[in-house]
Design a protein around this motif. Sequence first.
Motif, PDB file in Angstrom:
ATOM      1  N   LEU A 167      24.752  14.775  -4.025  1.00  0.00           N
ATOM      2  CA  LEU A 167      24.160  13.504  -3.617  1.00  0.00           C
ATOM      3  C   LEU A 167      22.804  13.705  -2.955  1.00  0.00           C
ATOM      4  O   LEU A 167      22.024  12.772  -2.860  1.00  0.00           O
ATOM      5  CB  LEU A 167      25.108  12.728  -2.700  1.00  0.00           C
ATOM      6  N   GLN A 168      22.542  14.924  -2.480  1.00  0.00           N
ATOM      7  CA  GLN A 168      21.214  15.297  -2.016  1.00  0.00           C
ATOM      8  C   GLN A 168      21.014  16.789  -2.288  1.00  0.00           C
ATOM      9  O   GLN A 168      21.970  17.554  -2.220  1.00  0.00           O
ATOM     10  CB  GLN A 168      20.947  14.961  -0.548  1.00  0.00           C
ATOM     11  N   LYS A 169      19.804  17.150  -2.654  1.00  0.00           N
ATOM     12  CA  LYS A 169      19.509  18.533  -3.055  1.00  0.00           C
ATOM     13  C   LYS A 169      19.302  19.456  -1.864  1.00  0.00           C
ATOM     14  O   LYS A 169      19.344  20.668  -1.998  1.00  0.00           O
ATOM     15  CB  LYS A 169      18.259  18.564  -3.937  1.00  0.00           C
ATOM     16  N   SER A 170      19.054  18.885  -0.690  1.00  0.00           N
ATOM     17  CA  SER A 170      18.845  19.716   0.491  1.00  0.00           C
ATOM     18  C   SER A 170      19.643  19.130   1.657  1.00  0.00           C
ATOM     19  O   SER A 170      20.019  17.959   1.646  1.00  0.00           O
ATOM     20  CB  SER A 170      17.362  19.808   0.843  1.00  0.00           C
ATOM     21  N   ALA A 171      19.877  19.964   2.641  1.00  0.00           N
ATOM     22  CA  ALA A 171      20.667  19.547   3.798  1.00  0.00           C
ATOM     23  C   ALA A 171      19.907  18.525   4.636  1.00  0.00           C
ATOM     24  O   ALA A 171      18.677  18.523   4.674  1.00  0.00           O
ATOM     25  CB  ALA A 171      21.013  20.772   4.643  1.00  0.00           C
ATOM     26  N   GLN A 172      20.674  17.681   5.300  1.00  0.00           N
ATOM     27  CA  GLN A 172      20.137  16.671   6.201  1.00  0.00           C
ATOM     28  C   GLN A 172      20.788  16.837   7.561  1.00  0.00           C
ATOM     29  O   GLN A 172      21.829  17.476   7.685  1.00  0.00           O
ATOM     30  CB  GLN A 172      20.437  15.264   5.675  1.00  0.00           C
ATOM     31  N   LYS A 173      20.204  16.215   8.563  1.00  0.00           N
ATOM     32  CA  LYS A 173      20.769  16.266   9.906  1.00  0.00           C
ATOM     33  C   LYS A 173      21.946  15.302  10.002  1.00  0.00           C
ATOM     34  O   LYS A 173      21.846  14.139   9.649  1.00  0.00           O
ATOM     35  CB  LYS A 173      19.709  15.901  10.943  1.00  0.00           C
ATOM     36  N   GLY A 174      23.072  15.831  10.508  1.00  0.00           N
ATOM     37  CA  GLY A 174      24.262  15.022  10.688  1.00  0.00           C
ATOM     38  C   GLY A 174      24.639  14.932  12.154  1.00  0.00           C
ATOM     39  O   GLY A 174      23.858  15.280  13.043  1.00  0.00           O
ATOM     40  N   ALA A 175      25.861  14.493  12.408  1.00  0.00           N
ATOM     41  CA  ALA A 175      26.362  14.375  13.780  1.00  0.00           C
ATOM     42  C   ALA A 175      26.325  15.731  14.478  1.00  0.00           C
ATOM     43  O   ALA A 175      26.495  16.767  13.850  1.00  0.00           O
ATOM     44  CB  ALA A 175      27.786  13.818  13.779  1.00  0.00           C
ATOM     45  N   SER A 176      26.081  15.713  15.750  1.00  0.00           N
ATOM     46  CA  SER A 176      25.986  16.910  16.595  1.00  0.00           C
ATOM     47  C   SER A 176      24.860  17.842  16.161  1.00  0.00           C
ATOM     48  O   SER A 176      24.851  19.012  16.518  1.00  0.00           O
ATOM     49  CB  SER A 176      27.315  17.674  16.631  1.00  0.00           C
ATOM     50  N   GLY A 177      23.930  17.354  15.350  1.00  0.00           N
ATOM     51  CA  GLY A 177      22.775  18.141  14.936  1.00  0.00           C
ATOM     52  C   GLY A 177      23.042  19.138  13.831  1.00  0.00           C
ATOM     53  O   GLY A 177      22.157  19.888  13.437  1.00  0.00           O
ATOM     54  N   LYS A 178      24.278  19.158  13.291  1.00  0.00           N
ATOM     55  CA  LYS A 178      24.557  20.120  12.235  1.00  0.00           C
ATOM     56  C   LYS A 178      23.929  19.694  10.917  1.00  0.00           C
ATOM     57  O   LYS A 178      23.562  18.530  10.731  1.00  0.00           O
ATOM     58  CB  LYS A 178      26.053  20.358  12.097  1.00  0.00           C
ATOM     59  N   GLN A 179      23.784  20.639  10.010  1.00  0.00           N
ATOM     60  CA  GLN A 179      23.218  20.391   8.693  1.00  0.00           C
ATOM     61  C   GLN A 179      24.337  19.995   7.739  1.00  0.00           C
ATOM     62  O   GLN A 179      25.387  20.650   7.687  1.00  0.00           O
ATOM     63  CB  GLN A 179      22.502  21.636   8.177  1.00  0.00           C
ATOM     64  N   ILE A 180      24.108  18.922   6.965  1.00  0.00           N
ATOM     65  CA  ILE A 180      25.144  18.413   6.063  1.00  0.00           C
ATOM     66  C   ILE A 180      24.558  18.077   4.697  1.00  0.00           C
ATOM     67  O   ILE A 180      23.348  17.850   4.557  1.00  0.00           O
ATOM     68  CB  ILE A 180      25.833  17.153   6.640  1.00  0.00           C
ATOM     69  N   ALA A 181      25.417  18.044   3.690  1.00  0.00           N
ATOM     70  CA  ALA A 181      25.066  17.581   2.350  1.00  0.00           C
ATOM     71  C   ALA A 181      26.357  17.173   1.656  1.00  0.00           C
ATOM     72  O   ALA A 181      27.437  17.703   1.959  1.00  0.00           O
ATOM     73  CB  ALA A 181      24.358  18.675   1.565  1.00  0.00           C
TER      74      ALA A 181
END
Length: 140
Positions: free
Chosen positions: A100-114
């Motif tokens: 759904l996305q080619k690169s990680a994004q910022k998620g809850a608690s600052g972790k990287q998500i995809a």
Amino acid sequence: MNQIDHIAIAVFSIKQTSQLLHQLFNWHFSDIQEVPEQEIKASFASLDHVHIELIEPMSDSSKLHTFLTKKGEGLHHIALKSGDIHADLNHLEHLGVQLLQKSAQKGASGKQIAFISPKETSGVLFELCEPLKGEKHGNE
């Protein structure tokens, strides 16, 4: 990607749902945090090695609000721990998996998500989640 980080439940009200789950199961949820990048609010309960995340839309125009309007409250996604989210995304893309996305994004608690498209996984939305070094969820 062989450990569950958390299971996310989409709700219209974190406050109401967390109170109900506390009453039913004695689960203790963290303070509600806002994640503007995802247009959500989130709160976590820790159950041994798995966390339950309640997610609430920040506005009627968020993707989560659309999800809730179409499907109602309930399971939103299962998050898998990633030791290197960039390598895992590259691996999945190489396999031809729709992301759904080619690169990680910022998620809850600052972790990287995809997210992986649920079309690839029998209708289940999976999230890759790279915890921060020494990460603690809200009430740990």
